[in-house]
Write a protein that holds these residues in place. Structure first.
Motif, mmCIF file in Angstrom:
data_model
loop_
_atom_site.group_PDB
_atom_site.id
_atom_site.type_symbol
_atom_site.label_atom_id
_atom_site.label_comp_id
_atom_site.label_asym_id
_atom_site.label_seq_id
_atom_site.Cartn_x
_atom_site.Cartn_y
_atom_site.Cartn_z
ATOM 1 N N UNK A 80 26.372 28.501 -16.206
ATOM 2 C CA UNK A 80 27.339 28.329 -17.494
ATOM 3 C C UNK A 80 28.624 27.870 -16.635
ATOM 4 N N UNK A 81 28.941 28.252 -15.503
ATOM 5 C CA UNK A 81 30.142 27.755 -14.919
ATOM 6 C C UNK A 81 30.130 26.195 -14.778
ATOM 7 N N UNK A 140 15.193 26.425 -8.855
ATOM 8 C CA UNK A 140 16.585 27.103 -9.031
ATOM 9 C C UNK A 140 16.450 27.745 -10.489
ATOM 10 N N UNK A 141 15.553 27.992 -10.931
ATOM 11 C CA UNK A 141 15.367 28.601 -12.136
ATOM 12 C C UNK A 141 16.124 28.516 -13.417
ATOM 13 N N UNK A 142 16.046 26.967 -13.849
ATOM 14 C CA UNK A 142 17.013 26.828 -15.081
ATOM 15 C C UNK A 142 16.329 25.767 -15.844
ATOM 16 N N UNK A 143 16.528 25.717 -17.028
ATOM 17 C CA UNK A 143 15.801 24.795 -17.911
ATOM 18 C C UNK A 143 17.069 24.223 -19.003
ATOM 19 N N UNK A 183 19.114 27.479 -20.200
ATOM 20 C CA UNK A 183 18.758 28.831 -20.104
ATOM 21 C C UNK A 183 18.032 29.090 -18.628
ATOM 22 N N UNK A 184 17.827 30.529 -18.388
ATOM 23 C CA UNK A 184 17.281 30.806 -17.163
ATOM 24 C C UNK A 184 15.756 30.464 -17.577
ATOM 25 N N UNK A 244 10.634 32.466 -23.687
ATOM 26 C CA UNK A 244 9.498 33.175 -24.112
ATOM 27 C C UNK A 244 8.079 32.348 -23.633
ATOM 28 N N UNK A 245 8.260 31.064 -23.601
ATOM 29 C CA UNK A 245 6.862 30.371 -23.180
ATOM 30 C C UNK A 245 6.852 29.424 -21.947
#
Length: 794
Positions: free
Chosen positions: A86-87, A119-122, A129-130, A135-136
């Motif tokens: 978010x930063x 790096x676990x982001x979308x 979001x992480x 959810x999907x």
């Protein structure tokens, strides 16, 4: 009315002759039209399917290209190597803006996802979001496990929605074997199809993916129907199995069963989808049926028109046969069949009638054969004297059955020698010539002999050469000439000389050949009696043989002189003198021909001694034609001094004759005033033709015979009304009017008053001085000079 069997057969044959080609043409037209319609429909479907496939592939490829550009941009490449939280607001805003811009290139794009697995982001257009918390997440992990670097997938939407979604998945980075991220585009398939349908670029009834799942189908009325809400509708089993068997990229095949269809398909090499257009066979059959019915209607109309034409045409063609048959029925009452019934068959009746005519013709030919020698002799006489025209010659040759298969014709003229017959009691030359003619007719064979013609003191013999060569024919003529001479000496004790013409090829040249033989015989005295003198060997003046005397030109010229036709005569004289130049005639022969023409011309006015004395008073008159000089001057002299004066004399003589004739007619009219005299009666008394008398009378008097008679009778009636106390009815009767009323009506039309009023008027004017009312005398239309007066009383 009885209809002839021949008429029925004629109509049937003619109708079949016209109808069979028409029916064949109609069937071929139907087949060709139906096949052409089907071919054009297939071609149109193929072209439009190709257009649909190309447009769809182009649109998807454009989106693919945009995603590649997005993935290879520096910002995306850099961010895919580091975490995003978010930063990092500015980085998020930048990536979100780029995704929005990519999605705006096509309105059918619902959502774009950029997933970083390392790096676990979308991130999409609206959120960050992480990846591990969504959810999907499992769905995206399944996408990452796909074997290809880019993949097209179709998935159903959430329950209750009516659209299907098309997914395009591209692994990132583009060149890496292990994906560290994903770029996923969710596309509204029906939205794309709506875009293509809006610009008429879409033409397909069904679309299948590479796994034979139905992506889209049309209702057939222009509306778009989606697949079912939960799962895609599978293609019909038969259609799907047929498509699965096709390895070609495009083609056409038919399905069986009740709902048989003709399917046109095309496969996209880019997406592997099948684009299908199907038409029910019964729909095509209905279109072909419409063409068939229309063709049948046209054929029926044409057949009806053909039937009418055949009917009227056959009647018109049969009319001559019908008229001939009816005529024969009236004249051939005795023609019956073997059973005694009247013959009704037209051609049988004609056959028997023609057989009868041929029998009569054969009988006539037999009778004509008896008079054929005399007819041939008359024909030959006209040939020798030049009295036949070419058309008449050919017609009479065929009529007399004279062969036209010859190598040439020859004329022999036989003349008695000057010495008296030795020991003969026959003194009459005509009888001798006739006897020789009979001898020659019996001697000469039929293949050589045509006819003999007694011509005064000569005997003309016309021969034809059937097949001899030039030398052989000459020897044959000499042989038969010697035979004729020996026979006349033995039988009649008469010596004869023979003149032989040159060979000629046309019967119309007989008169010329006859003239040649006469020229030969004129010069036979130095050669001695009893000889055979061919024209080529005779010692005749060579100049005379250069050219013949132009008999035809002279005849035409003298005929024009007799008719007083100056223009014609001058033209023929010009042709006569031109003949000299055309034939390069020598001066000696020229003098002979011109002097001959002059004396023949002057013979027409031999009674005019004064004119002849005046012409020959100049001793050099004849020498002027013989002197050397321009031909034009001699022609002008002949025209001015001989031709035109002779024409004037003949014209004057004709005019005097005509005036005498008219005076005689008028004298007869005056002499027989009380009779019903006619023009024919006058002409008969004067020994002239009525037409000639009428023409001359009108020329000299200016009135026709009937008009003169009417005027003369009118003047007589006026004279009798004034001088005699005769009743009007007696005057009408004496002048041969039909009735007194006719006389009164004619008198009033001519004088403007009735006979009675005219007599009263004369009685009133009779008391005037005599110089005001002189009595009239009968009219006379012929003045001293032969002209016409105005026709009023003298």
């Amino acid at each position: 009315m009885r209809i002839s069997k021949y008429m029925i057969r004629l109509i049937a044959f003619t109708f079949c002759l016209a109808a069979v080609p028409l029916l064949i043409l109609g069937y071929l037209s139907y087949r060709l039209s139906a096949d052409e319609l089907e071919s054009k429909a297939k071609q149109a479907h193929t072209q439009r399917l190709e257009q649909t496939k190309s447009e769809m592939d182009n649109m998807l490829a454009k989106l693919d290209f945009g995603m590649i550009q997005f993935a290879e941009s520096p910002d995306v490449t850099e961010r895919m190597r580091q975490p995003l939280t978010e930063e990092d607001y500015k980085a998020y805003q930048n990536l979100s803006s780029m995704l929005s811009k990519l999605g705006s290139t096509n309105s059918a794009v619902r959502a774009l996802y950029l997933v970083n697995l390392d790096y676990d982001w979308l991130i999409d257009q609206n959120r960050l979001e992480r990846f591990s918390q969504i959810a999907d997440k499992e769905r995206f992990l399944d996408y990452a496990a796909l074997p290809n670097s880019s993949t097209w997938l179709t998935v159903p939407e959430k329950s209750g929605e009516s659209t299907s979604t098309l997914l395009f998945i591209r692994k990132l980075p583009l060149t890496s074997m292990r994906p560290g991220g994903l770029l996923v585009a969710e596309i509204d398939l029906n939205g794309i199809i709506r875009q293509l349908s809006g610009n008429d670029a879409f033409h397909a009834s069904q679309i299948f993916d590479a796994n034979m799942k139905q992506l889209w189908k049309s209702s057939g009325t222009g509306t778009l129907l989606s697949t079912a809400a939960v799962e895609l509708i599978s293609a019909p089993e038969q259609l799907r199995s047929e498509l699965a068997l096709r390895s070609e990229m495009q083609g056409v095949f038919r399905t069986g069963g009740v709902s048989a269809q003709e399917v046109t398909y095309m496969r996209s090499p880019y997406t592997g989808w099948y684009y299908v257009w199907s038409v029910f066979t019964r729909e095509k059959s209905s279109e072909a049926g419409a063409i068939g019915w229309m063709t049948l209607l046209v054929c029926l109309i044409l057949l009806s028109a053909t039937a009418l034409i055949v009917w009227f045409g056959s009647k018109k063609m049969y009319n001559p046969v019908k008229k001939l048959f009816e005529t024969l029925e009236q004249t051939d009452q005795a023609i019956v069949d073997p059973e005694g019934r009247r013959v009704q068959d037209e051609f049988l009746l004609m056959e028997r009638r023609i057989a009868r005519l041929l029998s009569v013709e054969s009988q006539i030919r037999t009778e004509m054969a008896a008079v054929l020698p005399q007819a041939k002799e008359l024909f030959a006489l006209k040939l020798f004297t030049g009295q036949l025209r070419p058309m008449e010659t050919e017609e009479k040759r065929r009529l007399l059955d004279i062969s036209s298969q010859w190598e040439g014709l020859t004329v022999i003229v036989l003349q008695l020698d000057a010495s008296e017959p030795r020991g003969s009691d026959i003194q009459d030359h005509d009888l001798i010539i006739l006897s020789i003619s009979l001898l020659v007719s019996g001697l000469l064979p039929g293949q050589l002999f045509i006819s003999t013609v007694p011509l005064g003191q000569s005997l003309g013999i016309l021969l034809m050469n059937p097949s001899y060569g030039e030398q052989e024919w000459t020897e044959e003529l000499n042989r038969w000439g010697r035979i004729i001479q020996q026979t006349t000496i033995q039988r009649l004790n008469v010596s004869v000389s023979l003149g032989v013409s040159r060979r000629f090829n046309s019967l119309d040249e007989t008169s010329r050949a006859y003239a040649e033989t006469l020229d030969v015989l004129r010069y036979r005295m130095p050669l001695g009696p009893g000889g055979i003198h061919p024209y080529e060997e005779a010692q005749v003046d060579r100049v005379q043989r250069v050219a013949e005397y132009p008999h035809d030109l002279e005849r035409q010229l003298l005929e024009a002189v007799r008719l007083s036709q100056s223009e014609w005569a001058v033209d023929w004289l010009r042709s006569f003198f031109r003949y000299f130049a055309d034939h390069n005639i020598s001066s000696g022969q020229y003098r002979h021909m011109v002097l001959r023409l002059m004396f023949n011309t002057l013979s027409l006015v031999e009674e005019e001694a004064e004119f002849l004395q005046l012409l020959f008073s100049d001793k050099r008159a004849v020498e002027k034609l013989s002197e050397d000089g321009p031909m034009e001057e001699k022609e002008r002299w002949f025209r001015a001094e001989v031709l035109l004066p002779v024409i004037q004399l003949l014209a004057k003589r004709m005019e005097e004759t005509q005036q005498s004739l008219v005076k005689a007619v008028i004298h007869m009219i005056h002499e027989h005033e009380g009779t019903d005299l006619t023009l024919e009666a006058c002409a008969a008394r004067l020994h002239f033709h009525p037409n000639y008398v009428s023409r001359v009378f009108k020329k000299e008097c200016g009135l026709s015979f009937s008009d003169y008679m009417a005027q003369y009778r009118l003047n007589l009636s006026k004279q009798w009304l004034k001088e005699a106390d005769m009743k009007i009815s007696d005057i009408a009767s004496r002048l041969h009017y039909n009735s007194p009323a006719s006389f009164i009506r004619y008198f009033r039309n001519m004088e403007g008053m009735t006979p009675g009023d005219y007599r009263k008027m004369y009685v009133r004017t009779a008391i005037k001085p005599k110089d005001e009312g002189a009595a009239s005398v009968p009219i006379n239309f012929i003045a001293d000079g032969g002209g016409a007066s105005d026709g009023s009383p003298a």
